[in-house]
Enzyme design. Sequence first.
Site, PDB file in Angstrom:
ATOM      1  CG  ASP A  78     -18.412 -36.502  13.173  1.00 12.63           C
ATOM      2  OD1 ASP A  78     -18.281 -35.860  12.181  1.00 12.63           O
ATOM      3  OD2 ASP A  78     -19.806 -37.030  13.005  1.00 12.63           O
ATOM      4  CD  GLU A  94     -17.957 -31.936  11.277  1.00  9.82           C
ATOM      5  OE1 GLU A  94     -18.028 -31.789  10.184  1.00  9.82           O
ATOM      6  OE2 GLU A  94     -18.350 -32.496  11.934  1.00  9.82           O
TER       7      GLU A  94
END
Length: 784
Positions: free
Chosen positions: A460, A513
């Site tokens: 993330d 990401e």
Amino acid sequence: MTERQPLPHAVPGAQPEAVARGYDPSGVRPAASGTAPRPSAQPYPAVPRPAPAGPGKPTPAGTRAAAPLDPADRHRLLEGAHHDPHALLGARPAPGGVLFRTLRPYATGVAVSVQGTRAELADEGDGFFAAVLPLPAVPDDYRLLVTYDDVEHQVNDPYHFLPTLGDLDLHLIREGRHEQLWEALGARPMTHGGTTGTRFAVWAPNARGVRVTGDFCYWDGTGFPMRSLGSSGIWELFVPELGEGARYKFEISCPDGSRVLKADPMARRTELPPATASVITDSHHIWRDQDWLDHRARTAIHEAPLSIYEVHLTSWRPGLSYRELAEQLPAYVKDLGFTHVELMPVAEHPFGGSWGYQVTSYYAPTARLGTPDDFKHLVDSLHRAGIGVIMDWVPAHFPKDEWALANFDGAHVYEHAFRSEHPDWGTLEFDLGRTEVRNFLVANAVYWCEEFHIDGLRVDAVASMLYLDYSREAGDWTPNVYGGREDLDAVAFLQEMNATVYRRCPGVVTIAEESTAWDGVTKPTDTGGLGFGFKWNMGWMHDSLEYMHHEPIHRKYHHNEMTFSMVYAYSENYILPISHDEVVHGKGALVSKMPGDWWQQRASHRAYLGFMWAHPGKQLLFMGQEFAQGTEWSHDHGPDWWLLDETYAAAGDHRGVRDLVRDLNLGYLATPSLWQRDTSPEGFSWIDGNAYEDNTFSFLRYDADGDPLIAISNFSPVVRHAYRIGAPGEGVWTEVLNTDSLRYGGSGVTNPDLVKAEPVPWHGRSHSLLLTLPPLATVWLRPA
């Protein structure tokens, strides 16, 4: 799992210091002042206490009083600020024999049982008991007989044991190369020196002293000071007879003299939030997924089908535990044809509304759904159903909760000293330039893959890690040594994490990401890349959704938003994500982003999915979007499953979309041209990418043998009859998928007959096909 009752190291009814301060160290609620919890049963057997030989006459003969402790040492032990309690407590040679000394707060008496004899230890006050026994050497084995409220308990002495960590462990920790750090730190049930118990070890480099406390001592850790293992910053203590189920924390004496009570950063199990204590645990799960692991290790995932269903476990079917999910989730995902699930963060987090993206216990699956072994059972069940498991992992930041990682030992340990605050999320950023912090995170990535058989990590917020000026104004950040904005420590960390995971865990994939144009996210680390296996294609996601948001009459002015992705499609290895981020915070569900009436919205939704599944790159779809849920996702109630009830079946609204997703996946799996050359330009060719007046897009996909598939999307609400497109040579084609099919809720405009390529040059090709394009639909054709 049976919870252990508290161990009798304090007198029930007395007022331990932790309780007297007016709080419960588990972090749940204030404790009642003046009372201590009374266990319902004691784990140690009470033994008859013989009458002493007489006042002041310990046995055996020759036992004598010990020399008093140095007042400074005594004070530091009582304050929990001593670096080496093992040098003062336990048994050691002394003039006249062997000195035994123990610290047992609230005990009314302590004796030592050794070599068949019993000797009373003299009460030195403040919980200290000591005596010198006339023994020739320190015995290999002895027991303490501790009396509380006239009940005597036989226990092993924690200060009789050598350190549980060896020189190699400490060397690897100092070097930041302990790739199985969870084996060395945290609370681990084990047999040490022939005795079962639990080893506690924690990294607290700035601490003046550390004590372990928990329900086994009524949250008064005075009797359990830990020893410092030198320059490593590690504090360690082996507590005999203590096992699974006990709750614990570390009480840390800070450099300024204050004390903090912290959960274990390496805890492998936690209490159920909002309680915050760590829990001693060990794994008893027997894995049955070896066939899956073998298959994974020999599969080149970039050349294999990868279709991902993103899941928020606590809201997919609210109220289900890990084991209940294991009965339903694998079957559902397999039925729809997805190859993998991607789990939003599973690691323990205090605030459910963070969806798991503010982690406090990086090594513990959330207790909201069960135990760590229960989570292993879920992963095992998915694997045995042929479903891979990808997990969101959050190494960019962590919350400020005072009982967790923030200011862990009274100083900046896990976070930056001068750049700790994340400007967007109110959290703290990891100090990735610190050896031990980098090791903590790299080992954590390995931990999930090795201990829980996770098949992939979706990392993330990578962009927030890579740039020193991320969301910061001028003057709020300091350039790197080369004057640039790149965070070189973060780059080195990501490279090390990826290289380590790929080396240790065959077949595991890492996914970034990363929302910027950073070069080389998925390139190998030995060529300067970050080393990820895939990168989320955020550009494709934003551009394509922006195009779909426009009314069809306006889409011709935004045609390039659907074609631009092919300009850079092979610069990285991409996944096309329609993730949870796109269906929350007022963005609406995927179907609600589409313009027009309900029929047009559903048709556009289906056409978009057909375009997405045919586009180069793997695909990801968030739960609820597989049946065109109309409301945006809520973590409180999850998908609107009621939309699939019989009441709505006749209209074909939602079941039809779900059937389409199933057929998309099954067609995808059966068609290597859709996945085999995802990362190769030879696997794609435009037929017509410039038909902006028609709102159509047509292209070819090729597998490694050159076998083609034609995909054509019509994003206008009109039927296009006798629509000619170029074809790759002569041959006969058949329609294998049409998102306008009646069974999906469409209008039923199809090409039911075989279509023969005509020798009519078109779109720069020698042959062409004459098709009927349904409204707001995507069609796939293959050679018959």
